[in-house]
Design a protein around this motif. Structure first.
Motif, PDB file in Angstrom:
ATOM      1  N   SER A  81     -14.600   7.536 -25.224  1.00  0.00           N
ATOM      2  CA  SER A  81     -14.414   8.983 -25.255  1.00  0.00           C
ATOM      3  C   SER A  81     -14.872   9.617 -23.956  1.00  0.00           C
ATOM      4  CB  SER A  81     -15.182   9.577 -26.435  1.00  0.00           C
ATOM      5  OG  SER A  81     -15.077  10.979 -26.446  1.00  0.00           O
ATOM      6  N   LEU A  82     -16.031   9.170 -23.438  1.00  0.00           N
ATOM      7  CA  LEU A  82     -16.537   9.698 -22.173  1.00  0.00           C
ATOM      8  C   LEU A  82     -15.593   9.390 -21.023  1.00  0.00           C
ATOM      9  CD1 LEU A  82     -18.864  11.120 -20.684  1.00  0.00           C
ATOM     10  CD2 LEU A  82     -19.939   8.869 -20.393  1.00  0.00           C
ATOM     11  N   ALA A  83     -15.057   8.174 -21.021  1.00  0.00           N
ATOM     12  CA  ALA A  83     -14.105   7.810 -19.975  1.00  0.00           C
ATOM     13  C   ALA A  83     -12.853   8.666 -20.053  1.00  0.00           C
ATOM     14  CB  ALA A  83     -13.745   6.326 -20.088  1.00  0.00           C
ATOM     15  N   GLY A  84     -12.413   8.978 -21.276  1.00  0.00           N
ATOM     16  CA  GLY A  84     -11.243   9.831 -21.428  1.00  0.00           C
ATOM     17  C   GLY A  84     -11.470  11.242 -20.945  1.00  0.00           C
ATOM     18  N   VAL A  85     -12.728  11.700 -20.981  1.00  0.00           N
ATOM     19  CA  VAL A  85     -13.052  13.039 -20.499  1.00  0.00           C
ATOM     20  C   VAL A  85     -13.207  13.070 -18.981  1.00  0.00           C
ATOM     21  CG1 VAL A  85     -14.799  14.858 -20.559  1.00  0.00           C
ATOM     22  CG2 VAL A  85     -14.118  13.731 -22.668  1.00  0.00           C
ATOM     23  N   ALA A 142     -12.265  10.581 -16.648  1.00  0.00           N
ATOM     24  CA  ALA A 142     -11.237   9.943 -15.815  1.00  0.00           C
ATOM     25  C   ALA A 142     -10.157  10.908 -15.303  1.00  0.00           C
ATOM     26  CB  ALA A 142     -10.601   8.786 -16.579  1.00  0.00           C
ATOM     27  N   PRO A 143      -9.559  11.780 -16.132  1.00  0.00           N
ATOM     28  CA  PRO A 143      -8.486  12.640 -15.614  1.00  0.00           C
ATOM     29  C   PRO A 143      -8.912  13.563 -14.477  1.00  0.00           C
ATOM     30  CG  PRO A 143      -8.397  12.545 -18.009  1.00  0.00           C
ATOM     31  CD  PRO A 143      -9.666  11.886 -17.608  1.00  0.00           C
ATOM     32  N   PRO A 144     -10.025  14.343 -14.616  1.00  0.00           N
ATOM     33  CA  PRO A 144     -10.399  15.191 -13.474  1.00  0.00           C
ATOM     34  C   PRO A 144     -10.822  14.387 -12.253  1.00  0.00           C
ATOM     35  CG  PRO A 144     -12.070  15.300 -15.201  1.00  0.00           C
ATOM     36  CD  PRO A 144     -10.900  14.592 -15.779  1.00  0.00           C
ATOM     37  N   LEU A 145     -11.464  13.222 -12.481  1.00  0.00           N
ATOM     38  CA  LEU A 145     -11.856  12.389 -11.350  1.00  0.00           C
ATOM     39  C   LEU A 145     -10.629  11.870 -10.608  1.00  0.00           C
ATOM     40  CD1 LEU A 145     -14.204  11.091  -9.853  1.00  0.00           C
ATOM     41  CD2 LEU A 145     -14.044   9.137 -11.412  1.00  0.00           C
ATOM     42  N   ALA A 146      -9.590  11.483 -11.355  1.00  0.00           N
ATOM     43  CA  ALA A 146      -8.349  11.022 -10.727  1.00  0.00           C
ATOM     44  C   ALA A 146      -7.702  12.139  -9.908  1.00  0.00           C
ATOM     45  CB  ALA A 146      -7.379  10.526 -11.795  1.00  0.00           C
ATOM     46  N   LEU A 147      -7.735  13.374 -10.431  1.00  0.00           N
ATOM     47  CA  LEU A 147      -7.172  14.506  -9.695  1.00  0.00           C
ATOM     48  C   LEU A 147      -7.938  14.749  -8.399  1.00  0.00           C
ATOM     49  CD1 LEU A 147      -5.289  16.953  -9.463  1.00  0.00           C
ATOM     50  CD2 LEU A 147      -6.963  18.250 -10.801  1.00  0.00           C
ATOM     51  N   ILE A 148      -9.279  14.686  -8.454  1.00  0.00           N
ATOM     52  CA  ILE A 148     -10.089  14.910  -7.256  1.00  0.00           C
ATOM     53  C   ILE A 148      -9.801  13.849  -6.203  1.00  0.00           C
ATOM     54  CG2 ILE A 148     -12.458  14.911  -6.384  1.00  0.00           C
ATOM     55  CD1 ILE A 148     -13.310  16.132  -9.057  1.00  0.00           C
ATOM     56  N   ILE A 149      -9.704  12.589  -6.637  1.00  0.00           N
ATOM     57  CA  ILE A 149      -9.406  11.504  -5.687  1.00  0.00           C
ATOM     58  C   ILE A 149      -8.032  11.694  -5.070  1.00  0.00           C
ATOM     59  CG2 ILE A 149      -8.990   9.025  -5.505  1.00  0.00           C
ATOM     60  CD1 ILE A 149     -11.137   8.626  -7.657  1.00  0.00           C
ATOM     61  N   LEU A 150      -7.051  12.081  -5.878  1.00  0.00           N
ATOM     62  CA  LEU A 150      -5.701  12.303  -5.374  1.00  0.00           C
ATOM     63  C   LEU A 150      -5.679  13.434  -4.347  1.00  0.00           C
ATOM     64  CD1 LEU A 150      -2.689  11.568  -5.600  1.00  0.00           C
ATOM     65  CD2 LEU A 150      -2.508  13.259  -7.433  1.00  0.00           C
ATOM     66  N   LEU A 152     -18.608  23.607  -6.335  1.00  0.00           N
ATOM     67  CA  LEU A 152     -19.519  22.697  -7.037  1.00  0.00           C
ATOM     68  C   LEU A 152     -20.483  23.462  -7.937  1.00  0.00           C
ATOM     69  CD1 LEU A 152     -20.344  20.101  -4.221  1.00  0.00           C
ATOM     70  CD2 LEU A 152     -18.893  19.773  -6.231  1.00  0.00           C
ATOM     71  N   VAL A 153     -20.937  24.616  -7.461  1.00  0.00           N
ATOM     72  CA  VAL A 153     -21.809  25.447  -8.301  1.00  0.00           C
ATOM     73  C   VAL A 153     -21.057  25.923  -9.539  1.00  0.00           C
ATOM     74  CG1 VAL A 153     -23.098  27.614  -8.403  1.00  0.00           C
ATOM     75  CG2 VAL A 153     -23.274  26.158  -6.397  1.00  0.00           C
ATOM     76  N   MET A 154     -19.819  26.373  -9.349  1.00  0.00           N
ATOM     77  CA  MET A 154     -19.000  26.815 -10.480  1.00  0.00           C
ATOM     78  C   MET A 154     -18.770  25.677 -11.472  1.00  0.00           C
ATOM     79  SD  MET A 154     -18.119  29.970 -10.650  1.00  0.00           S
ATOM     80  CE  MET A 154     -16.672  29.849 -11.696  1.00  0.00           C
ATOM     81  N   THR A 155     -18.523  24.477 -10.952  1.00  0.00           N
ATOM     82  CA  THR A 155     -18.316  23.314 -11.822  1.00  0.00           C
ATOM     83  C   THR A 155     -19.579  22.992 -12.607  1.00  0.00           C
ATOM     84  OG1 THR A 155     -16.723  22.411 -10.230  1.00  0.00           O
ATOM     85  CG2 THR A 155     -17.627  20.890 -11.863  1.00  0.00           C
ATOM     86  N   ALA A 156     -20.739  23.082 -11.949  1.00  0.00           N
ATOM     87  CA  ALA A 156     -21.998  22.819 -12.638  1.00  0.00           C
ATOM     88  C   ALA A 156     -22.245  23.845 -13.733  1.00  0.00           C
ATOM     89  CB  ALA A 156     -23.151  22.835 -11.629  1.00  0.00           C
ATOM     90  N   ILE A 157     -21.911  25.106 -13.472  1.00  0.00           N
ATOM     91  CA  ILE A 157     -22.090  26.147 -14.489  1.00  0.00           C
ATOM     92  C   ILE A 157     -21.158  25.902 -15.672  1.00  0.00           C
ATOM     93  CG2 ILE A 157     -21.756  28.606 -14.961  1.00  0.00           C
ATOM     94  CD1 ILE A 157     -22.735  29.172 -12.153  1.00  0.00           C
ATOM     95  N   GLU A 158     -19.911  25.532 -15.401  1.00  0.00           N
ATOM     96  CA  GLU A 158     -18.938  25.317 -16.468  1.00  0.00           C
ATOM     97  C   GLU A 158     -19.304  24.112 -17.324  1.00  0.00           C
ATOM     98  OE1 GLU A 158     -15.781  25.188 -19.035  1.00  0.00           O
ATOM     99  OE2 GLU A 158     -16.429  26.844 -17.766  1.00  0.00           O
ATOM    100  N   TYR A 159     -19.505  22.953 -16.687  1.00  0.00           N
ATOM    101  CA  TYR A 159     -19.726  21.724 -17.444  1.00  0.00           C
ATOM    102  C   TYR A 159     -21.185  21.537 -17.856  1.00  0.00           C
ATOM    103  CZ  TYR A 159     -15.007  20.307 -16.189  1.00  0.00           C
ATOM    104  OH  TYR A 159     -13.637  20.255 -16.042  1.00  0.00           O
ATOM    105  N   GLY A 160     -22.099  22.020 -17.027  1.00  0.00           N
ATOM    106  CA  GLY A 160     -23.501  21.810 -17.335  1.00  0.00           C
ATOM    107  C   GLY A 160     -24.132  22.871 -18.216  1.00  0.00           C
TER     108      GLY A 160
END
Length: 281
Positions: free
Chosen positions: A30-34, A36-44, A255-263
């Motif tokens: 489940s964690l990988a499914g969450v 993996a997609p955004p990580l793949a987009l960032i790498i792309l 990165l700050v916005m991402t930390a606020i959203e996910y964290g």
């Protein structure tokens, strides 16, 4: 002759089947499914940007290495953390003001049609007015002061919050209102025990929209009327024609916005809405 399994027999006897706990393997999947997609987009995006930078070979399109070097310099000098803290403090103070006003007005507008009709034009005006106009007006009226960024952020975040809270109030179960009336709950008890838990989805949706608008406005305010913060530093790098510096501050901001959203937001949302999932089981 058909042989009945033990589990259906237990269900027919009126016993609740045991709840299956997620195994470590299912949690990892489940964690990988969450992730993996955004990580793949960032790498792309990173690979695509580096390819474009290599092909153009221009200071206007710096490579990721040059942007990373700028981030390291800003971090070592202390400018990054100092200005991020200043901007984040302004956003949080302005958003706190917007949240209090939005909860009061949103509940009132959702409960009373006359209050809604009275405040609706102002809310719509706040939604359609560009953030640039709000930033410029606050700079003109209040200049370099503490009120300027806080008011600008509040004006940017409040309309989206009010709209979502108003819609959320209309969706609250009427039986909750009857219960509060029968037991003669005080206004504070109603707010704490009924409104805030029932409005949690609307509050978090509005918070996301409000914070996104607040970040955009605070940068404009800092560019036009303040001498500190991320917006001021962005304007300084732009004046020096340092595109890598502009992108470095932008990435730090993201990165700050991402930390606020996910964290913060998603963690709070999961905890607040946990009772909904448990009651649905």
């Amino acid at each position: 002759m058909t042989v009945l399994s033990a589990e259906p027999a237990a269900e027919r006897a009126g016993r609740t089947p045991p709840i299956r706990r997620p195994t470590p393997v299912s949690r990892a999947t489940s964690l990988a499914g969450v992730v993996a997609p955004p990580l793949a987009l960032i790498i792309l995006l990173a690979v695509g940007w580096n390819v474009m930078a290599a092909r153009m070979d221009s200071p206007l399109v710096p490579s990721l290495g040059a942007i990373a070097d700028e981030l390291v310099v800003l971090s070592d000098s202390g400018l990054l953390w100092t200005n991020l803290q200043v901007t984040l403090t302004r956003v949080l103070l302005g958003f706190a003001v917007a949240f209090v006003v939005a909860v009061v007005l949103g509940i009132a507008m959702g409960r009373n049609k006359y209050v809604q009709r009275f405040f609706e034009p102002a809310v719509l005006l706040g939604l359609v007015t560009p953030g640039l106009v709000k930033a410029l007006l606050c700079v003109i009226w209040f200049g370099i002061s503490v009120v300027n960024p806080i008011l600008a952020v509040a004006l940017a975040a409040a309309p989206a919050l009010i709209v979502n809270i108003t819609q959320g109030v209309r969706g609250v179960d009427p039986q909750l209102h009857e219960m509060a009336h029968v037991y003669r709950f005080s206004a504070w008890t109603r707010l704490r025990r009924i409104w805030l838990p029932a409005l949690a989805p609307a509050l978090f949706t509005g918070a996301r929209l409000g914070i996104a608008m607040a970040w955009k406005v605070i940068v404009l305010v800092e560019i036009f009327g303040l001498a500190s913060g991320v917006g001021y530093q962005l304007n300084l790098e732009f004046s020096n024609h340092n595109v890598a510096g502009v992108l470095a501050w932008t990435i730090a901001f993201a990165l700050v916005m991402t930390a606020i959203e996910y964290g913060v937001l998603q963690t709070l949302e999961r905890r607040v809405s946990r009772w909904r999932k448990e009651s649905a089981v």
